[in-house]
Design an enzyme around this catalytic site. Structure first.
Site, PDB file in Angstrom:
ATOM      1  N   GLY A 118      -0.615   4.506  -1.179  1.00 21.81           N
ATOM      2  CA  GLY A 118      -1.734   5.093  -0.441  1.00 21.81           C
ATOM      3  C   GLY A 118      -1.274   6.189   0.518  1.00 21.81           C
ATOM      4  N   TYR A 176     -16.195  -4.216   5.462  1.00 15.74           N
ATOM      5  CA  TYR A 176     -14.811  -3.778   5.717  1.00 15.74           C
ATOM      6  C   TYR A 176     -14.410  -4.105   7.158  1.00 15.74           C
ATOM      7  N   HIS A 230      -7.348   8.669  10.524  1.00 12.63           N
ATOM      8  CA  HIS A 230      -6.261   9.637  10.386  1.00 12.63           C
ATOM      9  C   HIS A 230      -6.232  10.137   8.947  1.00 12.63           C
ATOM     10  N   ARG A 287      -5.024  12.401   1.778  1.00 16.36           N
ATOM     11  CA  ARG A 287      -6.174  11.512   1.933  1.00 16.36           C
ATOM     12  C   ARG A 287      -6.885  11.362   0.580  1.00 16.36           C
ATOM     13  N   GLU A 328     -12.800   0.702  12.993  1.00 20.41           N
ATOM     14  CA  GLU A 328     -14.065   0.198  12.427  1.00 20.41           C
ATOM     15  C   GLU A 328     -14.426  -1.166  13.015  1.00 20.41           C
ATOM     16  N   LYS A 333     -11.545  -6.761   8.348  1.00 18.37           N
ATOM     17  CA  LYS A 333     -10.389  -6.304   9.133  1.00 18.37           C
ATOM     18  C   LYS A 333     -10.299  -7.040  10.475  1.00 18.37           C
ATOM     19  N   THR A 367      -8.121  -1.485  12.522  1.00 15.31           N
ATOM     20  CA  THR A 367      -8.904  -0.255  12.456  1.00 15.31           C
ATOM     21  C   THR A 367      -9.948  -0.134  13.558  1.00 15.31           C
ATOM     22  N   LEU A 385      -2.174  -8.351  -3.601  1.00 17.68           N
ATOM     23  CA  LEU A 385      -2.652  -8.991  -2.373  1.00 17.68           C
ATOM     24  C   LEU A 385      -3.388 -10.308  -2.600  1.00 17.68           C
ATOM     25  N   ALA A 444      -1.735  -2.240   2.635  1.00 16.03           N
ATOM     26  CA  ALA A 444      -2.610  -2.344   1.464  1.00 16.03           C
ATOM     27  C   ALA A 444      -3.968  -2.902   1.874  1.00 16.03           C
ATOM     28  N   GLN A 475      -8.546  -2.704   0.545  1.00 16.07           N
ATOM     29  CA  GLN A 475      -9.706  -1.975   0.032  1.00 16.07           C
ATOM     30  C   GLN A 475     -10.182  -1.219   1.265  1.00 16.07           C
ATOM     31  N   SER A 476      -9.872   0.071   1.346  1.00 17.73           N
ATOM     32  CA  SER A 476      -9.995   0.783   2.632  1.00 17.73           C
ATOM     33  C   SER A 476     -11.237   1.655   2.749  1.00 17.73           C
ATOM     34  N   GLY A 480       0.826  -1.210   0.000  1.00 16.74           N
ATOM     35  CA  GLY A 480       0.000   0.000   0.000  1.00 16.74           C
ATOM     36  C   GLY A 480       0.856   1.254   0.000  1.00 16.74           C
TER      37      GLY A 480
HETATM   38  P1  NAP Z   1      -5.460   4.059   1.070  1.00 14.28           P
HETATM   39  O1  NAP Z   1      -4.943   5.456   0.896  1.00 14.28           O
HETATM   40  O2  NAP Z   1      -6.785   3.694   0.508  1.00 14.28           O
HETATM   41  O3  NAP Z   1      -4.350   3.082   0.441  1.00 14.28           O
HETATM   42  C1  NAP Z   1      -4.619   1.722   0.206  1.00 14.28           C
HETATM   43  C2  NAP Z   1      -3.441   1.098  -0.516  1.00 14.28           C
HETATM   44  O4  NAP Z   1      -3.724  -0.285  -0.745  1.00 14.28           O
HETATM   45  C3  NAP Z   1      -3.129   1.701  -1.899  1.00 14.28           C
HETATM   46  O5  NAP Z   1      -1.728   1.788  -2.053  1.00 14.28           O
HETATM   47  C4  NAP Z   1      -3.703   0.661  -2.858  1.00 14.28           C
HETATM   48  O6  NAP Z   1      -3.058   0.631  -4.113  1.00 14.28           O
HETATM   49  C5  NAP Z   1      -3.372  -0.619  -2.086  1.00 14.28           C
HETATM   50  N1  NAP Z   1      -4.163  -1.776  -2.538  1.00 14.28           N
HETATM   51  C6  NAP Z   1      -5.514  -1.879  -2.570  1.00 14.28           C
HETATM   52  N2  NAP Z   1      -5.876  -3.083  -3.053  1.00 14.28           N
HETATM   53  C7  NAP Z   1      -4.729  -3.753  -3.339  1.00 14.28           C
HETATM   54  C8  NAP Z   1      -4.444  -5.028  -3.879  1.00 14.28           C
HETATM   55  N3  NAP Z   1      -5.420  -5.884  -4.236  1.00 14.28           N
HETATM   56  N4  NAP Z   1      -3.133  -5.407  -4.018  1.00 14.28           N
HETATM   57  C9  NAP Z   1      -2.148  -4.553  -3.672  1.00 14.28           C
HETATM   58  N5  NAP Z   1      -2.353  -3.310  -3.170  1.00 14.28           N
HETATM   59  C10 NAP Z   1      -3.637  -2.919  -3.006  1.00 14.28           C
HETATM   60  O7  NAP Z   1      -5.476   3.668   2.615  1.00 14.28           O
HETATM   61  P2  NAP Z   1      -4.791   4.391   3.883  1.00 14.28           P
HETATM   62  O8  NAP Z   1      -5.716   5.416   4.403  1.00 14.28           O
HETATM   63  O9  NAP Z   1      -3.399   4.728   3.535  1.00 14.28           O
HETATM   64  O10 NAP Z   1      -4.828   3.204   4.946  1.00 14.28           O
HETATM   65  C11 NAP Z   1      -3.741   2.291   5.054  1.00 14.28           C
HETATM   66  C12 NAP Z   1      -4.208   1.034   5.766  1.00 14.28           C
HETATM   67  O11 NAP Z   1      -4.665   1.371   7.078  1.00 14.28           O
HETATM   68  C13 NAP Z   1      -5.382   0.317   5.108  1.00 14.28           C
HETATM   69  O12 NAP Z   1      -5.211  -1.054   5.331  1.00 14.28           O
HETATM   70  C14 NAP Z   1      -6.598   0.823   5.865  1.00 14.28           C
HETATM   71  O13 NAP Z   1      -7.640  -0.121   5.788  1.00 14.28           O
HETATM   72  C15 NAP Z   1      -6.020   0.951   7.259  1.00 14.28           C
HETATM   73  N6  NAP Z   1      -6.599   1.974   8.124  1.00 14.28           N
HETATM   74  C16 NAP Z   1      -6.718   3.249   7.700  1.00 14.28           C
HETATM   75  C17 NAP Z   1      -7.213   4.220   8.566  1.00 14.28           C
HETATM   76  C18 NAP Z   1      -7.319   5.659   8.150  1.00 14.28           C
HETATM   77  O14 NAP Z   1      -8.040   6.415   8.823  1.00 14.28           O
HETATM   78  N7  NAP Z   1      -6.628   6.098   7.101  1.00 14.28           N
HETATM   79  C19 NAP Z   1      -7.574   3.858   9.874  1.00 14.28           C
HETATM   80  C20 NAP Z   1      -7.412   2.533  10.272  1.00 14.28           C
HETATM   81  C21 NAP Z   1      -6.909   1.609   9.401  1.00 14.28           C
HETATM   82  P3  NAP Z   1      -3.570   1.536  -5.372  1.00 14.28           P
HETATM   83  O15 NAP Z   1      -2.866   2.856  -5.224  1.00 14.28           O
HETATM   84  O16 NAP Z   1      -3.117   0.738  -6.527  1.00 14.28           O
HETATM   85  O17 NAP Z   1      -5.068   1.653  -5.264  1.00 14.28           O
HETATM   86  O1  F7E Z   2     -16.534   8.399   6.759  1.00 13.07           O
HETATM   87  C1  F7E Z   2     -19.791  10.032   7.240  1.00 13.07           C
HETATM   88  C2  F7E Z   2     -19.769   8.516   7.073  1.00 13.07           C
HETATM   89  O2  F7E Z   2     -15.550   7.495   4.661  1.00 13.07           O
HETATM   90  C3  F7E Z   2     -16.533   9.015   8.029  1.00 13.07           C
HETATM   91  C4  F7E Z   2     -11.269   4.673   6.524  1.00 13.07           C
HETATM   92  O3  F7E Z   2      -9.963   5.181   6.489  1.00 13.07           O
HETATM   93  O4  F7E Z   2     -11.548   5.373   8.803  1.00 13.07           O
HETATM   94  C5  F7E Z   2     -12.098   5.482   7.507  1.00 13.07           C
HETATM   95  O5  F7E Z   2     -13.432   4.993   7.479  1.00 13.07           O
HETATM   96  C6  F7E Z   2     -17.958   9.299   8.465  1.00 13.07           C
HETATM   97  C7  F7E Z   2     -18.927   8.126   8.283  1.00 13.07           C
HETATM   98  O6  F7E Z   2     -14.333   7.216   6.885  1.00 13.07           O
HETATM   99  C8  F7E Z   2     -20.187  11.426   3.934  1.00 13.07           C
HETATM  100  O7  F7E Z   2     -21.087   7.986   7.071  1.00 13.07           O
HETATM  101  C9  F7E Z   2     -21.078  11.714   5.889  1.00 13.07           C
HETATM  102  O8  F7E Z   2     -19.741   8.027   9.413  1.00 13.07           O
HETATM  103  O9  F7E Z   2     -14.394   9.392   5.828  1.00 13.07           O
HETATM  104  P1  F7E Z   2     -15.172   8.158   5.930  1.00 13.07           P
HETATM  105  P2  F7E Z   2     -14.697   5.923   7.747  1.00 13.07           P
HETATM  106  O10 F7E Z   2     -15.881   5.230   7.216  1.00 13.07           O
HETATM  107  O11 F7E Z   2     -14.733   6.352   9.173  1.00 13.07           O
HETATM  108  C10 F7E Z   2     -11.501   4.035   9.329  1.00 13.07           C
HETATM  109  C11 F7E Z   2     -10.855   4.088  10.699  1.00 13.07           C
HETATM  110  C12 F7E Z   2     -10.877   3.084   8.399  1.00 13.07           C
HETATM  111  O12 F7E Z   2     -10.277   2.096   8.809  1.00 13.07           O
HETATM  112  C13 F7E Z   2     -11.225   3.210   6.952  1.00 13.07           C
HETATM  113  O13 F7E Z   2     -10.264   2.549   6.133  1.00 13.07           O
HETATM  114  O14 F7E Z   2     -18.461  10.349   7.645  1.00 13.07           O
HETATM  115  N1  F7E Z   2     -20.122  10.750   6.008  1.00 13.07           N
HETATM  116  N2  F7E Z   2     -21.133  12.128   4.626  1.00 13.07           N
HETATM  117  C14 F7E Z   2     -19.554  10.570   4.821  1.00 13.07           C
HETATM  118  N3  F7E Z   2     -18.539   9.757   4.443  1.00 13.07           N
HETATM  119  C15 F7E Z   2     -18.147   9.820   3.144  1.00 13.07           C
HETATM  120  N4  F7E Z   2     -17.108   9.039   2.742  1.00 13.07           N
HETATM  121  N5  F7E Z   2     -18.776  10.637   2.229  1.00 13.07           N
HETATM  122  C16 F7E Z   2     -19.815  11.461   2.571  1.00 13.07           C
HETATM  123  O15 F7E Z   2     -20.337  12.186   1.751  1.00 13.07           O
END
Ligand code: NAP
Ligand code: F7E
Length: 339
Positions: free
Chosen positions: A7, A145, A175, A180, A123, A149, A121, A55, A77, A79-80, A4
């Site tokens: 990402g 999701y 975060h 983002r 989640e 996870k 996460t 993956l 990496a 599907q986030s 990832g």
């Molecule tokens: P992101 O920006 O969506 O990045 C996801 C990465 O995964 C991208 O590099 C994507 O590649 C790669 N990927 C997706 N499907 C793949 C596959 N089949 N094979 C290989 N690579 C693949 O996510 P992020 O926000 O950086 O989050 C990083 C990790 O932390 C994720 O596992 C997410 O679920 C977890 N997480 C995120 C948060 C948050 O708030 N950001 C919180 C808790 C946990 P492409 O560029 O090719 O699409």
């Molecule tokens: O939604 C509400 C939505 O898509 C946050 C991922 O990084 O964090 C992320 O997941 C909230 C939700 O993030 C819209 O319903 C309102 O309650 O930004 P989000 P997420 O679902 O919290 C966790 C920790 C991860 O692990 C995940 O990978 O916002 N919301 N209106 C909306 N959300 C989106 N996307 N779009 C709207 O228009």
């Protein structure tokens, strides 16, 4: 090695490790045009050695781990996007659950000394069973999701306990950053309002404005990931800011950083946000963005990470929103971002 790496977190982590003198192998899936804009933004595109890794392909994962035997392996990496997981539950399970077992099996067989980090996460807490959430809070995921996870989390714990792997699970609350993805609500708001301000669009449409999240800065959180792998023993850690805010509050602060002032009227799907400086309706509700099952409230307590890892977030919520709004304002000025 970072999966990832293209990402948000992968790019910040790559920068952190490069700054520490690491050689960074960036595992990226094959694509007609690999998406390297974040590595460009951080000025590290030429410093990360890209390695093709998918993956879903066990043989590919095995070869990469056997050939490289990395000291540290960060599995970021996935599907986030939670909303997409309701449309793609099987793919999400393959990429976010089974893929973790693939990687752990490959490490177990070909490189058992590798230290492993799994991106778990908040989640997984879903319909929260206690407030705030800590490492021992019971899980209750509310999306495909979150369910996928949860498997990734427990298989990491299981390989630690069964085979003695140094395998840690970071239970990270939301975060964000200027890097983002545009579909997540924070960047959707900052990019959307910046484009409204510069006349590229009339308004933005959002879903559940009452959802509450514990939002921190991605750059702070990757530091916590690294700290987990520097411990003598592996474990599970919550990383959070210990504050929670509504989506509505995020909109208000982002608007203010863009020199707008939002006044709300109406309720539910009829709620509207008007910029009092222009009199224009800039936020409306579209039920299309509601989720089949919602996570209403997340707020963590990262005391364990603070005590054991010495980790604490550095950037405030207000600072985060402002930095994202300012970055999107700059992008909107050169009108290259239309989302
Ligand atoms: P992101 O920006 O969506 O990045 C996801 C990465 O995964 C991208 O590099 C994507 O590649 C790669 N990927 C997706 N499907 C793949 C596959 N089949 N094979 C290989 N690579 C693949 O996510 P992020 O926000 O950086 O989050 C990083 C990790 O932390 C994720 O596992 C997410 O679920 C977890 N997480 C995120 C948060 C948050 O708030 N950001 C919180 C808790 C946990 P492409 O560029 O090719 O699409
Ligand atoms: O939604 C509400 C939505 O898509 C946050 C991922 O990084 O964090 C992320 O997941 C909230 C939700 O993030 C819209 O319903 C309102 O309650 O930004 P989000 P997420 O679902 O919290 C966790 C920790 C991860 O692990 C995940 O990978 O916002 N919301 N209106 C909306 N959300 C989106 N996307 N779009 C709207 O228009």
């Amino acid at each position: 090695m970072i999966t990832g790496v293209t990402g948000q977190d992968g790019s910040y982590l790559a920068k952190l490790l490069l700054d520490k003198g690491y050689t960074v192998l960036g595992a990226a899936r094959r694509s007609a045009s690999v998406n390297l804009w974040r590595l460009d933004y951080l000025g590290i595109r030429d410093k990360v050695k890209l390695v093709p890794m998918e993956l879903l392909e066990f043989t590919n994962i095995c070869r990469v781990i056997q050939d490289n035997k990395p000291d540290e392996f960060y599995n970021l990496a996935a599907q986030s996007f939670v909303a997409a997981s309701f449309e793609m539950p099987l793919y999400t399970a393959d990429a976010d659950a089974i893929a973790v077992a693939r990687i752990l099996e490959a490490i177990r067989h070909y490189s058992p000394e590798t230290r492993f980090y799994q991106a778990s996460t908040s989640e997984m807490f879903g319909k929260v069973q206690e407030v705030p959430q800590i490492e021992s809070t019971p899980f209750y995921p509310r999306s495909p999701y979150g369910v996928a996870k949860l498997y990734g989390h427990w298989i990491t714990v299981n390989y630690r306990e069964s085979f003695g792997l140094h395998a840690s699970s970071g239970i990270l609350f939301n975060h964000e950053s200027p890097l983002r993805g545009l579909e997540f609500v924070t960047r959707k708001i900052t990019a959307g309002l910046a484009n409204v301000k510069h006349g590229h669009r009339s308004h933005i449409e959002l879903g559940n404005m009452d959802a509450k999240r514990d939002w921190g800065f991605a750059g702070d959180f990757v530091e916590g990931m690294w700290r987990m792998l520097q411990q003598d023993t592996s474990g599970d850690y919550v990383l959070s800011t210990n504050e929670t805010h509504t989506v509505r509050k995020f909109v208000e602060l982002a608007a203010s950083a863009l020199d707008m002032n939002i006044e709300w009227s109406g309720e539910g799907v009829d709620e509207v946000g008007t910029d009092t400086k222009t009199g224009k309706q800039v936020v409306t509700i579209n039920p299309q963005f509601y989720r089949p099952a919602e996570v209403d409230l997340l707020i963590g307590n990262s005391e364990k990470a603070q005590t054991v890892l010495g980790w604490k977030r550095q950037m405030s919520f207000e600072g985060l929103v402002e930095s994202m709004a300012k970055a999107d304002n700059d992008r909107a000025v050169d009108s290259s971002v239309k989302n």
